[in-house]
Structures are given as C-alpha cells and as structure tokens.
Design a protein around this motif. Structure first.
Motif, PDB file in Angstrom:
ATOM      1  N   GLY A  79      -0.814   3.274   3.009  1.00 44.16           N
ATOM      2  CA  GLY A  79      -0.843   2.564   4.290  1.00 44.16           C
ATOM      3  C   GLY A  79      -2.153   2.749   5.031  1.00 44.16           C
TER       4      GLY A  79
ATOM      5  N   LEU B  87      -4.853   0.248 -16.356  1.00 43.87           N
ATOM      6  CA  LEU B  87      -5.445   1.054 -15.268  1.00 43.87           C
ATOM      7  C   LEU B  87      -4.995   2.510 -15.379  1.00 43.87           C
ATOM      8  CD1 LEU B  87      -7.022   1.327 -12.589  1.00 43.87           C
ATOM      9  CD2 LEU B  87      -4.931   0.727 -11.395  1.00 43.87           C
TER      10      LEU B  87
ATOM     11  N   SER C 220       0.841  -1.202   0.000  1.00 46.51           N
ATOM     12  CA  SER C 220       0.000   0.000   0.000  1.00 46.51           C
ATOM     13  C   SER C 220       0.875   1.251   0.000  1.00 46.51           C
ATOM     14  CB  SER C 220      -0.899  -0.001   1.240  1.00 46.51           C
ATOM     15  OG  SER C 220      -1.642   1.191   1.301  1.00 46.51           O
ATOM     16  N   GLN C 221       0.587   2.145  -0.902  1.00 47.34           N
ATOM     17  CA  GLN C 221       1.303   3.422  -0.909  1.00 47.34           C
ATOM     18  C   GLN C 221       0.925   4.226   0.329  1.00 47.34           C
ATOM     19  OE1 GLN C 221       2.240   7.269  -0.924  1.00 47.34           O
ATOM     20  NE2 GLN C 221       0.098   6.958  -1.454  1.00 47.34           N
TER      21      GLN C 221
HETATM   22  O1  M6R Z   1      -2.601   3.597  -1.009  1.00 46.70           O
HETATM   23  P1  M6R Z   1      -2.757   2.276  -1.686  1.00 46.70           P
HETATM   24  O2  M6R Z   1      -1.526   1.864  -2.420  1.00 46.70           O
HETATM   25  O3  M6R Z   1      -3.220   1.197  -0.754  1.00 46.70           O
HETATM   26  O4  M6R Z   1      -3.903   2.481  -2.740  1.00 46.70           O
HETATM   27  C1  M6R Z   1      -4.417   1.403  -3.466  1.00 46.70           C
HETATM   28  C2  M6R Z   1      -5.114   1.895  -4.717  1.00 46.70           C
HETATM   29  O5  M6R Z   1      -6.190   2.710  -4.381  1.00 46.70           O
HETATM   30  C3  M6R Z   1      -4.146   2.680  -5.616  1.00 46.70           C
HETATM   31  O6  M6R Z   1      -3.040   1.891  -5.953  1.00 46.70           O
HETATM   32  C4  M6R Z   1      -4.852   3.122  -6.909  1.00 46.70           C
HETATM   33  O7  M6R Z   1      -5.247   2.034  -7.671  1.00 46.70           O
HETATM   34  C5  M6R Z   1      -3.898   4.024  -7.691  1.00 46.70           C
HETATM   35  N1  M6R Z   1      -3.939   5.348  -7.169  1.00 46.70           N
HETATM   36  C6  M6R Z   1      -4.206   4.066  -9.128  1.00 46.70           C
HETATM   37  O8  M6R Z   1      -3.229   4.779  -9.811  1.00 46.70           O
END
Ligand code: M6R
Length: 609
Positions: free
Chosen positions: A351, A485, A348-349
C-alpha cells in the motif's frame, strides 16, 4: 526500502533498535546504523552491510548504552552503500534517520554550503539533518519549530526519526509519503516503518499522517500539527501477533508464507461471502456501482501487476467488461485515457509503492473511481482510494511475494463474480457455483503443498541453467509471468515468460538444450495448442517441465518432468498452478544458496519511484 526504528523507554535502546531493524530487514537494505543517548550525549554506530556487520562492529568498538535513540537500515539511493553514507546523519545538535528521497536536496545543499555548513556524506538525508540544525540554531533551540520550518522547504518523500542533543530521552518523528507509525507501550514509546518492528513490545500504535509531528517520551507520545496544536489520535491495535512475523520453524519466511496460503485465502474470502454469494458491500462496492462502470484499468507493479493480469482474463471472460492492465510507472507518465465511468483498481501488498500511489492520485484527478486491493492496513493507498478491499494475508516478510499474490487473485475472482452478476453477464446460479468453487481452493492448495518434495526434485534439475523460459496461453500465460518473476528474483537465473503462441515469432531461436522451458498447460480449451508449442521446443532440445492437470499423461516427446494438479475449474486453475511455480522458484534458490528472503538489490516496499 529503508527501515526506521526509534525507542524511548527503560530497555537497552541499542538492543531494541537492532531487534526492530532485524524485523524490517525484509524491506531490503545495504547498510545500517543507530544513534543512542549515552549519558546525555548522542553516540552513533553505523556500518555498511548487514545488521550482523553492525552488531560485530559494536562488539569490537563498544555498543552505545542508553534508553533512547533511533536506528535505520538504508537502501542506497544518493551515494553508494558505505559507512559514511549510512544513517544516522548529523548536524551539530541534530541527528536523524530518513526513509524516502529529498528531490530538492541539491538546491538545499547549495544554500547550506553558502552559509558555511559542511557535509560528510553524499546523501540527501544529511541535507535534512543540516537544514533542521540550521533552523534550530536560528531559533535558539526549539525542536518542533525547527522541524516545521524544514518541512516547509523539503520536497519529495520522507519519514524521519530525529533526536536533538539538547533533549535527551526524546525522539521526534514526522512523515510525508513514506510510512511511519508511533507505538505506545507501558512506560515506553516507539517509532517504526511498520508495526512488525515493534510487535514483540506492543500492538498499540498511532498512524502518523503527513504534516504531523510526534514527540515521544517514556510517558508516551504526543502528536502535533504544523501550528504546534496537539492532535487527538485514534490508538489502533495491530491484529497480527508476533508469531505472524516470525519463521515459526520454517527455514525461510518465503516457504512459511507459501504454506500460509490456504489460511490466507480463507481469511480473505470468508467475510466477503454471504449466503454463498460474493458480497463486497462492506468495502463500499455495491451491484449498482458495479453496473455503472464501463471500463476497468488495473494498475500495479511487479507481482501485484501479475495478479491484475489474471484479473483481466477472468473479468473479461465472465463480466464482458474491457480491462486494461498497466504497470504503474508507465501509467503515471503516459497520459492514460482514463476518465469518468472508468474504475481504476490499484493492487498493492504494501500500500506504499510510490508509483502505484502516484497512479491512484492521477486516476482520481482524471475523474475515475478508484478501488484499492491492499494488504497493509492503514497504508497510503488504502487510505486514499474511493473503495477498499483489504486482503487478509497477514504480514508478508519475504521480499518475494507469494501469499499476497494468492489473496490478490482470490479477491479479483470475488470481484469478477460480483461484477459479472451486476452486469447480467452471469446468472445467480452460476455466480453461486463459482463462489463455492473458490471456497474449495484452500483445500486444493493444501493438497498441492504436499507435493513440495517433487517441486524440489524439479528445482534440482534447473540450478545449472543460465536462462529459462516460461510459456503458457491465456490464464496460463498470465501465470507464467509470475512464475518467471519468482524464479529470477530469488535464484538470479534469468528467465522470461512468453505467450506460447508467440514463440515462433522470434524467441524460439533461443531454444537449445541449455534453455529449460517451464510450460504451464491447465486451460482445457487451449490445451492442444499449448502442447503443440511444447513439442516445438522439445524438438529443439529444450528440457521441458510441464505444469498441468493430473489427468493429462504426456506422450514421450512432451515433457521431461511433470508437476500434476487436480482437475478443477479452468477459470480458477491459477490459484492452484501458481503453487508449484512458487515452490520450484523457492527450491531452486535454496539449492543455489542465495539469500532467499532478502534477494540482492531488492526492497520489499518500493517507496521511491
Ligand atoms: O507492495 P506492492 O504490492 O505494491 O509491491 C509491488 C512490487 O514491488 C512487488 O509485487 C514485487 O514485484 C514482489 N515483491 C516480487 O515478488
């Protein structure tokens, strides 16, 4: 997804709030509002639409003047985006802003209606304002006591910034699930959904934990537990400076972040390589632990899940360990077969993704060990996992994830190398060779970025399409998912990714001259097979964009356009091949004139399920 900023100090509060909210715009929102103490009275301004609409409204109707207040960008959940549903919401003496969802709002609202309270909006948030107000009235004006009583009733997720009409120049803050930090400056204090909102004022902050209540004044902030006992908090210092959260001369954050990828990879992998070998020991990962895992599950959402797909191919190939990749919102509700001896990796970016966090908790309940690969420091997923690898991408502001994906896959490689070695599936020499190649990727990515004009030319040929297909095999298929995506989320052109070998089982019927195909063919073992699939779509009229190695010169009937990549190790090609896919998506969106960094309906951090 909803942004909160609060301020107490000497500056013009409305300006600080608007500035902070503008730095949280990337989270996604459809209305905004602020509440400021003006001559000891709470003045509220709110508006549907962008912050510019709110600023314009304040220009017309007057900007609240004062030095303390709260602000909010709302991503609608309960009730349409409108002025009346925008935050802040108020009871008679209480005004607040909220990020999250109150699950039992209906029951609470019925109770509040039964005691004569009335409501001015359709939101779950107004219920919180009225509930705190109810207890505040009941206890004759004790803010913390009223907040604690309300907290005991609230179910769901929340971060709240609260002000009381009787306590000017004070801001209260609390949270459960949804993130909130408390910033400490000189003679001023702040609250914010994340540290990027306040970086230009201070880099010092407290991470507020669930069940803690912060009371902010100009002199700083005190944090209490539910028994009103003061808690000593560790003051943290953000290692990002304000320029990390600014465009730095680029027209959009997305293209800036695409260009930051070589540095992000270097910063992420370098501290995890010792004497040419992967070394994740500082993350709590040892060869002994790795050798014991019998199965791996990667659970994540969106782009992060796509990084997991790359990880699956790499881990299975190198370490010969079974890897299942799951979408977090599916994993958490499908009674997954996970237990002792399994490792669950959450990527997760932010978190803070609600489904990923719930999946992590479920995995722990089921007895698995958990590893988080997270970019945002101190986030919930980072704190709750058994083991943690931080990616060091710096703040990612564009909703469309690029550099976060890049470092997520870089970490998956390091992890796979170390796992393969621990399992005895590769020897030290091979592990060293692969690690050295991974260290070469930043330079390779730099070189590919120099071809960005070519990506823009290709994008120019795609903007009239209504729909596109991305195809590939093996790692190229995993990558196609991310390419597809990226394109659809920012350009609004429909696209799907397909395993190239699967086309003939139905989807090829869609192919016409109006359905361009982006074919990724970098994997040498699968190359001829992918080229055959490309010829099949070409023969049916599709315009083909081929992303492949420089060394491959397509025959006349294969591709209309080609984006060439350097010859490199098959296994590591996703680190290179994702760059043209990101660039093509970016330029297509720019040419179509969409809101590249803040695509419609999307939020950067999805803190509700
Ligand atoms: O914060 P996260 O990595 O958990 O977010 C998961 C997805 O919402 C995120 O990777 C989303 O698909 C991207 N912003 C798309 O570019």
């Amino acid at each position: 997804m909803c942004g909160i900023v609060g301020y107490v100090g000497k500056r013009d509060c409305a300006d600080v709030l608007l500035d902070g909210l503008s730095r949280l715009e990337y989270r996604g929102y459809d209305s905004a509002g602020i509440a400021v103490f003006e001559n000891d009275e709470i003045k509220v301004a709110k508006s549907k639409g962008r912050l510019a609409d709110l600023a314009e409204k304040m220009r017309r109707e007057g900007k609240p003047q004062g030095c303390a207040g709260i602000g909010h960008t709302r991503w609608a959940t309960h009730g349409e985006p409108s002025d009346r549903n925008s935050h802040p919401h108020s009871g008679s003496r209480v005004t607040l802003v909220h990020n999250g969802i109150i699950e039992n709002y209906k029951r609470l609202k019925d109770f509040l209606l039964s005691v004569g309270r009335t409501f001015a909006s359709d939101t779950d948030t107004e219920v919180v304002a009225q509930l705190i107000d109810y207890y505040y009235e009941e206890n004759h004006g004790n803010p913390v006591d009223a907040i604690v009583k309300a907290m005991k009733e609230l179910e769901g997720s929340y971060a709240l910034g609260v002000i009381f009409a009787d306590f000017p120049d004070m801001v209260y803050a609390l949270r459960k699930e949804s993130p909130l930090i408390v910033g400490i400056g000189e003679d001023e204090s702040f609250i914010a959904s994340d540290v990027t909102a306040i970086l230009q004022y201070t880099r010092n902050y407290y991470l507020l934990e669930p069940g803690e209540i912060a009371v902010l004044t100009r002199r700083g902030a005190k944090v209490y537990d539910l028994h009103y006992q003061q808690i000593e908090k560790e003051l943290k210092t953000a290692d990002w400076d304000v320029s990390a959260a600014e465009k730095g001369g680029y027209p959009h954050f997305m293209i800036k972040e695409i260009h930051e990828q070589p540095t992000a990879v270097k910063t992420t992998i370098t501290p995890r390589i010792t004497d040419g070998m992967p070394d994740l020991s500082e993350c709590g990962i040892t060869p002994e632990k790795l050798a014991a895992f019998r199965r791996i599950h990667v659970v994540a959402c969106g782009t992060a899940m796509h990084a997991g797909m790359v990880g699956k191919y790499v881990i299975e190939k190198l370490a010969k360990v079974e890897v299942n990749v799951d979408i977090a919102s599916e994993f958490r509700y499908r009674e997954p077969l996970v237990g002792e001896g399994d490792l669950v990796i959450i990527i997760s970016q932010s978190g803070e993704t609600a489904d990923s966090l719930a999946a992590l908790r479920l995995a722990k309940e089921l007895g698995a060990k958990t590893l988080a690969i997270v970019n945002a420091k101190g986030s919930s997923i980072a704190r709750e996992a058994d083991m943690l690898i931080y990616t060091h991408a710096g703040p990612e502001i564009a909703v469309a994830s690029t550099k976060a994906y890049m470092v997520q896959i870089a970490v998956m490689y390091l992890f796979a190398f170390e796992l393969a070695l621990a399992k005895g599936a590769i020897d030290e020499a091979e592990c060293r060779r692969l690690t050295a190649l991974l260290q070469e990727t930043p330079a390779q990515i730099e070189a590919i970025l120099e071809q960005k004009d070519h990506a823009a030319q290709i994008a120019n040929t795609l903007i009239t399409a209504d729909s596109l297909l991305y195809i590939g095999r093996g790692l190229d298929y995993a990558l196609s998912m991310e390419g597809s995506l990226k394109l659809k989320e920012i350009s609004y052109i429909h696209s799907e990714s397909y395993a190239a070998g699967e086309l003939k089982h139905g989807t090829i019927s869609l192919i016409t001259e109006n359905m361009p195909v982006i074919a990724v063919a970098t994997q040498q073992k699968l190359f001829d097979k992918t080229i055959s699939n490309i010829k099949e779509v070409k023969a049916r009229g599709a315009k083909v964009v081929l992303v492949s190695r420089d060394s491959y010169v397509p025959e006349k009937d294969v591709a209309d356009f080609k984006f060439g990549l350097p010859d490199f190790e098959d296994l590591l090609m996703p680190m290179l091949a994702v760059v043209p896919l990101q660039l093509i998506a970016y330029y297509t969106a720019v040419l179509k004139g969409t809101d590249v960094d803040k695509p419609r309906n999307l939020a950067k951090s999805v803190t509700v399920e």
